[in-house]
Scaffold this motif. Structure first.
Motif, PDB file in Angstrom:
ATOM      1  N   GLY A   9       0.812  -1.204   0.000  1.00  0.00           N
ATOM      2  CA  GLY A   9       0.000   0.000   0.000  1.00  0.00           C
ATOM      3  C   GLY A   9       0.848   1.259   0.000  1.00  0.00           C
ATOM      4  N   GLY A  10       0.192   2.401  -0.164  1.00  0.00           N
ATOM      5  CA  GLY A  10       0.917   3.659  -0.158  1.00  0.00           C
ATOM      6  C   GLY A  10       0.063   4.804  -0.635  1.00  0.00           C
ATOM      7  N   LEU A  11       0.722   5.947  -0.814  1.00  0.00           N
ATOM      8  CA  LEU A  11       0.078   7.162  -1.300  1.00  0.00           C
ATOM      9  C   LEU A  11       0.428   7.334  -2.774  1.00  0.00           C
ATOM     10  N   VAL A  12      -0.595   7.387  -3.613  1.00  0.00           N
ATOM     11  CA  VAL A  12      -0.400   7.531  -5.048  1.00  0.00           C
ATOM     12  C   VAL A  12      -1.339   8.604  -5.577  1.00  0.00           C
ATOM     13  N   GLN A  13      -1.155   8.935  -6.846  1.00  0.00           N
ATOM     14  CA  GLN A  13      -2.013   9.927  -7.486  1.00  0.00           C
ATOM     15  C   GLN A  13      -3.061   9.235  -8.373  1.00  0.00           C
ATOM     16  N   THR A  14      -4.088   9.969  -8.677  1.00  0.00           N
ATOM     17  CA  THR A  14      -5.130   9.464  -9.570  1.00  0.00           C
ATOM     18  C   THR A  14      -4.507   8.966 -10.880  1.00  0.00           C
ATOM     19  N   GLY A  15      -4.918   7.767 -11.276  1.00  0.00           N
ATOM     20  CA  GLY A  15      -4.412   7.173 -12.502  1.00  0.00           C
ATOM     21  C   GLY A  15      -3.220   6.259 -12.314  1.00  0.00           C
ATOM     22  N   ASP A  16      -2.616   6.294 -11.149  1.00  0.00           N
ATOM     23  CA  ASP A  16      -1.451   5.446 -10.872  1.00  0.00           C
ATOM     24  C   ASP A  16      -1.858   3.995 -10.650  1.00  0.00           C
ATOM     25  N   SER A  17      -0.836   3.151 -10.525  1.00  0.00           N
ATOM     26  CA  SER A  17      -1.033   1.727 -10.263  1.00  0.00           C
ATOM     27  C   SER A  17      -0.306   1.323  -8.986  1.00  0.00           C
ATOM     28  N   LEU A  18      -0.807   0.269  -8.367  1.00  0.00           N
ATOM     29  CA  LEU A  18      -0.177  -0.336  -7.202  1.00  0.00           C
ATOM     30  C   LEU A  18      -0.426  -1.830  -7.258  1.00  0.00           C
ATOM     31  N   SER A  85      -5.308   2.450 -12.832  1.00  0.00           N
ATOM     32  CA  SER A  85      -6.269   3.555 -13.008  1.00  0.00           C
ATOM     33  C   SER A  85      -6.940   3.908 -11.685  1.00  0.00           C
ATOM     34  N   LEU A  86      -6.136   4.061 -10.669  1.00  0.00           N
ATOM     35  CA  LEU A  86      -6.676   4.310  -9.329  1.00  0.00           C
ATOM     36  C   LEU A  86      -7.396   5.649  -9.254  1.00  0.00           C
ATOM     37  N   LYS A  87      -8.446   5.658  -8.440  1.00  0.00           N
ATOM     38  CA  LYS A  87      -9.276   6.841  -8.257  1.00  0.00           C
ATOM     39  C   LYS A  87      -9.302   7.210  -6.775  1.00  0.00           C
ATOM     40  N   PRO A  88      -9.615   8.457  -6.461  1.00  0.00           N
ATOM     41  CA  PRO A  88      -9.715   8.834  -5.039  1.00  0.00           C
ATOM     42  C   PRO A  88     -10.702   7.955  -4.272  1.00  0.00           C
ATOM     43  N   GLN A  89     -11.749   7.503  -4.903  1.00  0.00           N
ATOM     44  CA  GLN A  89     -12.730   6.661  -4.214  1.00  0.00           C
ATOM     45  C   GLN A  89     -12.208   5.263  -3.928  1.00  0.00           C
ATOM     46  N   ASP A  90     -11.017   4.915  -4.425  1.00  0.00           N
ATOM     47  CA  ASP A  90     -10.382   3.644  -4.063  1.00  0.00           C
ATOM     48  C   ASP A  90      -9.626   3.756  -2.741  1.00  0.00           C
ATOM     49  N   THR A  91      -9.532   4.954  -2.202  1.00  0.00           N
ATOM     50  CA  THR A  91      -8.848   5.151  -0.931  1.00  0.00           C
ATOM     51  C   THR A  91      -9.533   4.354   0.169  1.00  0.00           C
ATOM     52  N   ALA A  92      -8.759   3.499   0.824  1.00  0.00           N
ATOM     53  CA  ALA A  92      -9.305   2.614   1.861  1.00  0.00           C
ATOM     54  C   ALA A  92      -8.163   1.799   2.446  1.00  0.00           C
ATOM     55  N   GLY A 116      -5.990 -10.562   7.437  1.00  0.00           N
ATOM     56  CA  GLY A 116      -4.784  -9.812   7.733  1.00  0.00           C
ATOM     57  C   GLY A 116      -5.111  -8.507   8.426  1.00  0.00           C
ATOM     58  N   GLN A 117      -4.071  -7.742   8.730  1.00  0.00           N
ATOM     59  CA  GLN A 117      -4.237  -6.468   9.431  1.00  0.00           C
ATOM     60  C   GLN A 117      -4.520  -5.317   8.476  1.00  0.00           C
ATOM     61  N   GLY A 118      -4.298  -5.552   7.217  1.00  0.00           N
ATOM     62  CA  GLY A 118      -4.612  -4.524   6.233  1.00  0.00           C
ATOM     63  C   GLY A 118      -3.422  -3.672   5.836  1.00  0.00           C
ATOM     64  N   THR A 119      -3.550  -3.038   4.673  1.00  0.00           N
ATOM     65  CA  THR A 119      -2.562  -2.086   4.191  1.00  0.00           C
ATOM     66  C   THR A 119      -3.306  -0.888   3.612  1.00  0.00           C
ATOM     67  N   GLN A 120      -2.827   0.304   3.924  1.00  0.00           N
ATOM     68  CA  GLN A 120      -3.542   1.520   3.534  1.00  0.00           C
ATOM     69  C   GLN A 120      -3.190   1.923   2.106  1.00  0.00           C
ATOM     70  N   VAL A 121      -4.217   2.233   1.351  1.00  0.00           N
ATOM     71  CA  VAL A 121      -4.052   2.792   0.008  1.00  0.00           C
ATOM     72  C   VAL A 121      -4.750   4.148  -0.011  1.00  0.00           C
ATOM     73  N   THR A 122      -3.986   5.174  -0.354  1.00  0.00           N
ATOM     74  CA  THR A 122      -4.533   6.523  -0.432  1.00  0.00           C
ATOM     75  C   THR A 122      -4.272   7.079  -1.824  1.00  0.00           C
ATOM     76  N   VAL A 123      -5.348   7.488  -2.484  1.00  0.00           N
ATOM     77  CA  VAL A 123      -5.239   8.014  -3.849  1.00  0.00           C
ATOM     78  C   VAL A 123      -5.592   9.497  -3.807  1.00  0.00           C
ATOM     79  N   SER A 124      -4.634  10.333  -4.153  1.00  0.00           N
ATOM     80  CA  SER A 124      -4.869  11.771  -4.142  1.00  0.00           C
ATOM     81  C   SER A 124      -5.378  12.225  -5.506  1.00  0.00           C
ATOM     82  N   SER A 125      -6.191  13.289  -5.471  1.00  0.00           N
ATOM     83  CA  SER A 125      -6.768  13.800  -6.727  1.00  0.00           C
ATOM     84  C   SER A 125      -5.884  14.849  -7.352  1.00  0.00           C
TER      85      SER A 125
END
Length: 125
Positions: A9-18, A85-92, A116-125
């Protein structure tokens, strides 16, 4: 006790991939169906994708279809979630889960036995 550890997980921008990974302990990974779920703040946990124990006929939520792909490597005891093609609404927070009973790709969280304990994904606009 079976342990699931998510990563990627991590902090990415709109349209990026993870690509998220989930490593599963124990000898029985190949007999588990595996799923990915996510939970955003203030919202209920929701199904993202699932894959049966043999890796065929994966299913995914309509909200991610065509953008996210679930896969597994039974030799490495690992399940993946390729997200594009990540979107801000994928943030979770994204969780992987193992279903030791059905072997099929369940969309309902109650069918999963280990989480699992989870991993954070944050998509900035």
């Amino acid at each position: 006790q079976v342990q699931l550890v998510e990563s990627g997980g991590g902090l990415v921008q709109t349209g990026d991939s993870l690509r998220l990974s989930c490593a599963v302990s124990g000898r029985f990974f190949s007999s588990y169906a595996m799923g990915w779920f996510r939970q955003a703040p203030g919202k209920e946990r929701e199904f993202v994708a699932a894959i049966p124990k043999n890796g065929d006929s994966a299913v995914s939520a309509d909200s991610v279809k065509g953008r996210f792909t679930i896969s597994r490597d039974n030799a490495k005891n690992t399940v993946y979630l390729q997200m594009s093609s990540l979107k801000p609404q994928d943030t979770a927070r994204y969780y992987c889960a193992a279903d030791r009973r059905t072997g099929v790709p369940e969309t309902r969280a109650r069918y999963y036995d280990y989480w699992g304990q989870g991993t954070q994904v944050t998509v900035s606009s």
